[in-house]
Design a protein around this motif. Structure first.
Motif, mmCIF file in Angstrom:
data_model
loop_
_atom_site.group_PDB
_atom_site.id
_atom_site.type_symbol
_atom_site.label_atom_id
_atom_site.label_comp_id
_atom_site.label_asym_id
_atom_site.label_seq_id
_atom_site.Cartn_x
_atom_site.Cartn_y
_atom_site.Cartn_z
ATOM 1 N N GLY A 23 -3.024 -9.415 4.935
ATOM 2 C CA GLY A 23 -2.876 -8.847 3.207
ATOM 3 C C GLY A 23 -4.227 -9.444 2.664
ATOM 4 O O GLY A 23 -4.695 -8.543 1.925
ATOM 5 N N LYS A 24 -4.564 -10.668 2.883
ATOM 6 C CA LYS A 24 -5.657 -11.222 2.212
ATOM 7 C C LYS A 24 -6.849 -10.070 2.601
ATOM 8 O O LYS A 24 -8.030 -9.958 1.914
ATOM 9 C CB LYS A 24 -6.046 -12.662 2.318
ATOM 10 C CG LYS A 24 -4.892 -13.787 1.674
ATOM 11 C CD LYS A 24 -5.098 -14.916 1.747
ATOM 12 C CE LYS A 24 -4.344 -15.799 0.920
ATOM 13 N NZ LYS A 24 -4.463 -17.195 1.477
ATOM 14 N N LEU A 37 -6.575 -1.558 -7.980
ATOM 15 C CA LEU A 37 -5.211 -1.257 -7.566
ATOM 16 C C LEU A 37 -4.684 0.122 -7.776
ATOM 17 O O LEU A 37 -4.102 0.778 -7.008
ATOM 18 C CB LEU A 37 -4.225 -2.289 -7.953
ATOM 19 C CG LEU A 37 -4.144 -3.520 -7.113
ATOM 20 C CD1 LEU A 37 -3.307 -4.551 -7.852
ATOM 21 C CD2 LEU A 37 -3.508 -3.252 -5.662
ATOM 22 N N ARG A 38 -4.783 0.413 -9.047
ATOM 23 C CA ARG A 38 -4.563 2.025 -9.454
ATOM 24 C C ARG A 38 -4.954 2.918 -8.652
ATOM 25 O O ARG A 38 -4.450 3.852 -8.319
ATOM 26 C CB ARG A 38 -4.489 2.008 -10.909
ATOM 27 C CG ARG A 38 -4.208 3.404 -11.313
ATOM 28 C CD ARG A 38 -2.928 3.395 -12.319
ATOM 29 N NE ARG A 38 -2.353 2.342 -12.923
ATOM 30 C CZ ARG A 38 -1.051 2.165 -12.748
ATOM 31 N NH1 ARG A 38 -0.270 2.840 -11.811
ATOM 32 N NH2 ARG A 38 -0.410 1.343 -13.244
ATOM 33 N N SER A 50 3.981 -1.746 -4.338
ATOM 34 C CA SER A 50 3.902 -2.020 -2.712
ATOM 35 C C SER A 50 2.653 -2.501 -2.081
ATOM 36 O O SER A 50 2.504 -3.142 -1.472
ATOM 37 C CB SER A 50 4.160 -0.529 -1.944
ATOM 38 O OG SER A 50 5.420 -0.129 -2.259
ATOM 39 N N LEU A 51 1.528 -2.066 -2.820
ATOM 40 C CA LEU A 51 0.110 -2.359 -2.659
ATOM 41 C C LEU A 51 0.035 -3.882 -2.803
ATOM 42 O O LEU A 51 -0.569 -4.584 -1.962
ATOM 43 C CB LEU A 51 -0.880 -1.561 -3.360
ATOM 44 C CG LEU A 51 -1.166 -0.440 -2.875
ATOM 45 C CD1 LEU A 51 -2.214 0.498 -3.996
ATOM 46 C CD2 LEU A 51 -1.790 -0.279 -1.449
ATOM 47 N N ARG A 52 0.649 -4.310 -3.967
ATOM 48 C CA ARG A 52 0.673 -5.901 -4.177
ATOM 49 C C ARG A 52 1.491 -6.523 -2.873
ATOM 50 O O ARG A 52 1.214 -7.689 -2.537
ATOM 51 C CB ARG A 52 1.262 -6.059 -5.456
ATOM 52 C CG ARG A 52 0.256 -5.836 -6.724
ATOM 53 C CD ARG A 52 0.691 -6.388 -7.879
ATOM 54 N NE ARG A 52 -0.040 -6.048 -8.943
ATOM 55 C CZ ARG A 52 0.320 -5.262 -10.048
ATOM 56 N NH1 ARG A 52 1.489 -4.788 -10.198
ATOM 57 N NH2 ARG A 52 -0.459 -4.984 -11.132
ATOM 58 N N LYS A 53 2.476 -6.000 -2.540
ATOM 59 C CA LYS A 53 3.198 -6.744 -1.520
ATOM 60 C C LYS A 53 2.524 -6.645 -0.268
ATOM 61 O O LYS A 53 2.349 -7.533 0.616
ATOM 62 C CB LYS A 53 4.538 -5.740 -0.950
ATOM 63 C CG LYS A 53 5.563 -5.843 -2.201
ATOM 64 C CD LYS A 53 6.936 -5.171 -1.789
ATOM 65 C CE LYS A 53 8.139 -5.660 -2.685
ATOM 66 N NZ LYS A 53 9.049 -4.861 -2.229
ATOM 67 N N SER A 60 8.217 -6.804 4.382
ATOM 68 C CA SER A 60 9.196 -5.960 3.968
ATOM 69 C C SER A 60 8.550 -4.564 3.945
ATOM 70 O O SER A 60 9.160 -3.402 3.712
ATOM 71 C CB SER A 60 9.945 -6.282 2.735
ATOM 72 O OG SER A 60 9.215 -6.458 1.693
ATOM 73 N N VAL A 61 6.972 -4.713 3.934
ATOM 74 C CA VAL A 61 6.466 -3.194 3.955
ATOM 75 C C VAL A 61 6.450 -2.846 5.072
ATOM 76 O O VAL A 61 6.190 -3.313 6.278
ATOM 77 C CB VAL A 61 4.768 -3.678 3.428
ATOM 78 C CG1 VAL A 61 4.102 -2.151 3.143
ATOM 79 C CG2 VAL A 61 4.968 -4.222 2.005
ATOM 80 N N SER A 62 6.430 -1.372 5.394
ATOM 81 C CA SER A 62 6.596 -0.776 6.698
ATOM 82 C C SER A 62 5.169 -0.603 7.133
ATOM 83 O O SER A 62 4.245 -0.445 6.402
ATOM 84 C CB SER A 62 7.187 0.734 6.346
ATOM 85 O OG SER A 62 6.308 1.458 6.013
ATOM 86 N N LEU A 63 5.368 -0.374 8.478
ATOM 87 C CA LEU A 63 4.158 -0.385 9.227
ATOM 88 C C LEU A 63 3.255 0.983 8.897
ATOM 89 O O LEU A 63 1.883 0.619 9.030
ATOM 90 C CB LEU A 63 4.268 -0.431 10.742
ATOM 91 C CG LEU A 63 3.166 -0.461 11.961
ATOM 92 C CD1 LEU A 63 2.244 -1.840 11.582
ATOM 93 C CD2 LEU A 63 3.585 -0.702 13.042
ATOM 94 N N GLY A 64 3.834 1.929 8.757
ATOM 95 C CA GLY A 64 3.215 3.226 8.283
ATOM 96 C C GLY A 64 2.574 3.126 6.848
ATOM 97 O O GLY A 64 1.360 3.529 6.865
ATOM 98 N N ILE A 65 2.994 2.072 6.219
ATOM 99 C CA ILE A 65 2.562 2.013 4.860
ATOM 100 C C ILE A 65 1.307 1.015 5.017
ATOM 101 O O ILE A 65 -0.019 1.454 4.324
ATOM 102 C CB ILE A 65 3.290 1.519 3.891
ATOM 103 C CG1 ILE A 65 4.731 2.332 3.622
ATOM 104 C CG2 ILE A 65 2.733 1.140 2.396
ATOM 105 C CD1 ILE A 65 4.156 3.651 3.051
#
Length: 114
Positions: A23-24, A37-38, A50-53, A60-65
């Motif tokens: 994520g980092k 981000l926007r 979702s991007l922040r997550k 909890s974010v899906s692999l596809g995302i």
């Protein structure tokens, strides 16, 4: 508690750490490209929360995302190598243990006596 939240709660610490690190890394890549981000949200068709997550390493974010974001940043190329059978040391060792001790020559199916 749902099955999903039980699974997330049971994640090993090494997996949680890896998600945070990825994520980092995604956040750094986005910032290096000067993508707010926007704008990233618009490019990926993913909500800003979702991007922040993703950037926080949320499991909890899906692999596809995750892959959609990596693809947008052109960082997806290595992903297909993650479970490369040629690099599966444990699987190769187990397969080698199942190999037969002896190999017998096959009997010919055709009668070669003329």
């Amino acid at each position: 508690m749902s099955k999903r939240s039980k699974g997330i709660a049971a994640l090993p610490e090494s997996i949680k750490h890896a998600l945070i690190l990825v994520g980092k890394n995604i956040q750094v890549a986005r910032k290096r490209r000067r993508i707010p981000l926007r704008e990233m949200s618009e490019r990926t068709l993913i909500s800003v929360p979702s991007l922040r997550k993703i950037e926080a390493g949320s499991p909890s974010v899906s692999l596809g995302i995750f892959l959609q974001v990596l693809w947008t940043l052109q960082l997806h190329m290595e992903f297909e190598l993650l479970a490369d059978p040629a690099k599966d040391v444990v699987g190769i060792q187990k397969e080698e243990k199942r190999l037969p001790k002896r190999v017998h020559s096959a009997k010919p199916d055709v009668d070669l006596n003329f």
